[in-house]
Each structure stands twice: as structure tokens, then as C-alpha cells.
Design a protein around this motif. Structure first.
Motif, mmCIF file in Angstrom:
data_model
loop_
_atom_site.group_PDB
_atom_site.id
_atom_site.type_symbol
_atom_site.label_atom_id
_atom_site.label_comp_id
_atom_site.label_asym_id
_atom_site.label_seq_id
_atom_site.Cartn_x
_atom_site.Cartn_y
_atom_site.Cartn_z
ATOM 1 N N UNK A 218 -7.613 3.458 -6.573
ATOM 2 C CA UNK A 218 -6.801 2.325 -6.194
ATOM 3 C C UNK A 218 -7.897 2.048 -5.307
ATOM 4 N N UNK A 219 -8.060 0.314 -5.761
ATOM 5 C CA UNK A 219 -8.421 -0.312 -4.892
ATOM 6 C C UNK A 219 -8.242 -1.568 -4.547
ATOM 7 N N UNK B 137 0.029 4.510 -19.366
ATOM 8 C CA UNK B 137 -0.503 3.129 -18.426
ATOM 9 C C UNK B 137 0.676 2.214 -18.702
ATOM 10 N N UNK B 138 1.202 1.924 -20.045
ATOM 11 C CA UNK B 138 1.668 1.243 -21.175
ATOM 12 C C UNK B 138 2.973 1.259 -20.121
ATOM 13 N N UNK B 139 3.000 -1.043 -19.350
ATOM 14 C CA UNK B 139 4.803 -0.651 -19.037
ATOM 15 C C UNK B 139 5.447 -0.403 -19.534
ATOM 16 N N UNK B 140 6.995 0.643 -19.072
ATOM 17 C CA UNK B 140 7.867 1.094 -19.778
ATOM 18 C C UNK B 140 7.606 2.070 -19.623
ATOM 19 N N UNK B 141 6.295 2.265 -20.631
ATOM 20 C CA UNK B 141 7.067 4.281 -20.913
ATOM 21 C C UNK B 141 6.463 4.764 -20.299
ATOM 22 N N UNK B 142 7.869 5.955 -20.427
ATOM 23 C CA UNK B 142 7.738 7.300 -19.597
ATOM 24 C C UNK B 142 8.134 8.194 -20.587
ATOM 25 N N UNK B 143 7.267 9.586 -20.553
ATOM 26 C CA UNK B 143 7.763 10.855 -21.094
ATOM 27 C C UNK B 143 8.761 11.380 -20.444
ATOM 28 N N UNK B 144 9.328 10.725 -20.087
ATOM 29 C CA UNK B 144 11.189 11.292 -19.027
ATOM 30 C C UNK B 144 11.621 10.188 -19.535
ATOM 31 N N UNK B 145 13.007 10.357 -20.489
ATOM 32 C CA UNK B 145 13.643 9.178 -20.607
ATOM 33 C C UNK B 145 14.737 8.740 -19.252
ATOM 34 N N UNK C 143 2.970 -1.036 -11.403
ATOM 35 C CA UNK C 143 3.362 -1.330 -10.016
ATOM 36 C C UNK C 143 1.910 -1.057 -9.487
ATOM 37 N N UNK C 144 1.394 -0.188 -9.425
ATOM 38 C CA UNK C 144 0.081 0.116 -9.092
ATOM 39 C C UNK C 144 -0.561 -1.281 -9.267
ATOM 40 N N UNK C 145 -0.749 -1.149 -10.685
ATOM 41 C CA UNK C 145 -1.663 -2.448 -11.291
ATOM 42 C C UNK C 145 -1.003 -3.683 -10.586
ATOM 43 N N UNK C 146 -0.402 -3.592 -10.557
ATOM 44 C CA UNK C 146 0.409 -4.983 -9.604
ATOM 45 C C UNK C 146 -0.235 -5.372 -8.081
ATOM 46 N N UNK C 147 -0.667 -4.602 -7.592
ATOM 47 C CA UNK C 147 -0.412 -4.743 -6.234
ATOM 48 C C UNK C 147 -1.584 -4.152 -6.239
ATOM 49 N N UNK C 148 -2.761 -3.983 -6.326
ATOM 50 C CA UNK C 148 -4.045 -3.700 -6.332
ATOM 51 C C UNK C 148 -5.051 -3.745 -6.959
ATOM 52 N N UNK C 149 -5.770 -4.035 -6.421
ATOM 53 C CA UNK C 149 -7.087 -4.999 -7.570
ATOM 54 C C UNK C 149 -7.943 -4.085 -8.739
ATOM 55 N N UNK D 54 1.394 -1.112 0.041
ATOM 56 C CA UNK D 54 0.218 0.341 0.022
ATOM 57 C C UNK D 54 1.146 1.481 0.117
ATOM 58 N N UNK D 55 2.019 1.395 1.087
ATOM 59 C CA UNK D 55 2.744 1.948 0.980
ATOM 60 C C UNK D 55 3.675 2.732 -0.662
ATOM 61 N N UNK D 56 3.915 1.704 -0.934
ATOM 62 C CA UNK D 56 4.393 1.669 -2.514
ATOM 63 C C UNK D 56 3.295 2.411 -3.202
ATOM 64 N N UNK D 57 2.151 2.177 -3.561
ATOM 65 C CA UNK D 57 1.902 2.247 -4.401
ATOM 66 C C UNK D 57 1.002 3.779 -3.885
#
Ligand SMILES: Nc1ncnc2c1ncn2[C@@H]1O[C@H](COP(=O)(O)OP(=O)(O)OP(=O)(O)O)[C@@H](O)[C@H]1O
Ligand SMILES: [Mg+2]
Length: 148
Positions: free
Chosen positions: A135-136, A96-104, A113-119, A42-45
Motif C-alpha cells: 500500500x502506498x 478485490x471486487x467490492x463486496x466479494x468475500x469467500x466467507x458469507x 477500504x484499502x483502495x479508497x484510503x491509499x493511492x 493508515x491505521x485502518x488499512x
């Protein structure tokens, strides 16, 4: 579902407030029937979502508003909302795509990470107006879930 308890707080977009928000929601989550490991998740997300608001939403400007709300429903479901009023996200699907960042220089793993730890992960954003991340996660005991 019935709301049992909630906490809502806001703070300026200072980097030191990431750990404050993370600890605060972690302490609040301690009343759930969950393990220490789950509290760490929870803290991580929370830190991922709050960091995103500060780094991306506000491009690291330090005096903008971030709002966090955590709610406990029926003693077993944790809902967390992190909201900013920053630049918003133009393409939420891409963000939301894994590994996409606007900052190289970044990994682009926060949403994954949020997706994997939350339902559930729900991102609402409007360019120029801001972003809210909901997040839930349910901590219902497995045996009870099977009975329901
Ligand atoms: N609150 C926000 N406001 C504006 N843009 C955002 C916000 N949150 C995320 N984004 C956009 O979504 C992208 C993906 O976010 P994500 O957290 O997955 O990766 P990241 O922050 O770039 O990298 P990491 O989290 O691994 O450091 C960001 O690069 C940014 O472009
Ligand atoms: Mg991130």
C-alpha cells in the motif's frame, strides 16, 4: 525516491496483534506531515490487511508468521507491506471486487477500504505460498504537488 526511515516487524497470527500492528504503524506515521485523521486511515488499512492475513491467509491459526514493514520515502510518502505465508489467493481480481468475500458472514470490504484510503494497492499472491499486500500513499502538500 529516497528512503528516509522504516520499521519492520513480525508477529504470530494472534488476533490481539491486529491492534498492536495498527498502533505501531500509526505511531510510526506520526512523523509524516499528515493529519490525525490521515493517521487513523493508515491505521485502518493496516488492520484490514493484517486481519486478512490472520483470518483468511491462516484460517485463524494462531502461531503463523505475519510481517509488516512501513517505509517513509522523501518525508512524504508512506509505503506499507503486509505479508503472510498462508494459503494465498487463487483469483486476486475476484478477491478485490467490492463486496466479494469467500466467507458469507463477512462484508468483503477490506480491499475496497484499502483502495479508497491509499493511492496504490498492489496484491501479490501465490496459492499455497502466501500473500503480500503493498500500500502506498503520498502526503505531499497539494500546493507543492501542483508546483512539481
Ligand atoms: N491474506 C489473504 N490470504 C488469503 N486470502 C485473502 C487474503 N486477503 C484477502 N483474501 C481473500 O480476499 C477476500 C476479500 O478480502 P476483503 O478484505 O476485501 O474482504 P473480507 O475480509 O472477506 O471481508 P471484510 O474485510 O469486510 O471483513 C477474502 O474474503 C479472502 O477470500
Ligand atoms: Mg478483510
Amino acid at each position: 525516491m529516497n528512503m528516509k526511515n522504516y520499521v519492520r516487524f513480525e508477529f504470530p497470527s494472534l488476533p490481539e496483534n491486529v491492534s498492536f500492528a495498527r498502533s505501531c504503524v500509526g505511531a510510526f506515521a506520526a512523523q509524516l506531515n499528515c493529519t490525525l485523521e490521515e493517521i487513523e486511515e493508515i491505521k485502518l488499512v493496516v488492520s484490514e490487511a493484517v486481519s486478512n492475513s490472520i483470518i483468511h491467509g491462516y484460517d485463524n491459526r494462531p502461531h503463523e508468521k505475519v510481517v509488516v514493514m512501513a517505509t517513509i520515502l522523501d518525508n512524504e510518502v508512506m509505503e506499507i507491506m503486509v505479508e503472510d505465508f498462508g494459503k494465498g489467493i487463487v483469483d486476486i481480481g475476484q478477491a478485490m471486487e467490492p463486496s466479494y468475500s469467500s466467507d458469507p458472514a463477512r462484508m468483503g470490504l477490506g480491499f475496497s477500504l484499502m483502495q479508497s484510503f491509499m493511492d496504490e494497492l498492489d496484491v501479490c499472491s501465490e496459492p499455497g505460498r502466501g500473500t503480500s499486500v503493498k500500500l502506498k500513499r503520498s502526503f505531499r502538500a497539494k500546493s507543492q504537488a501542483a508546483l512539481a
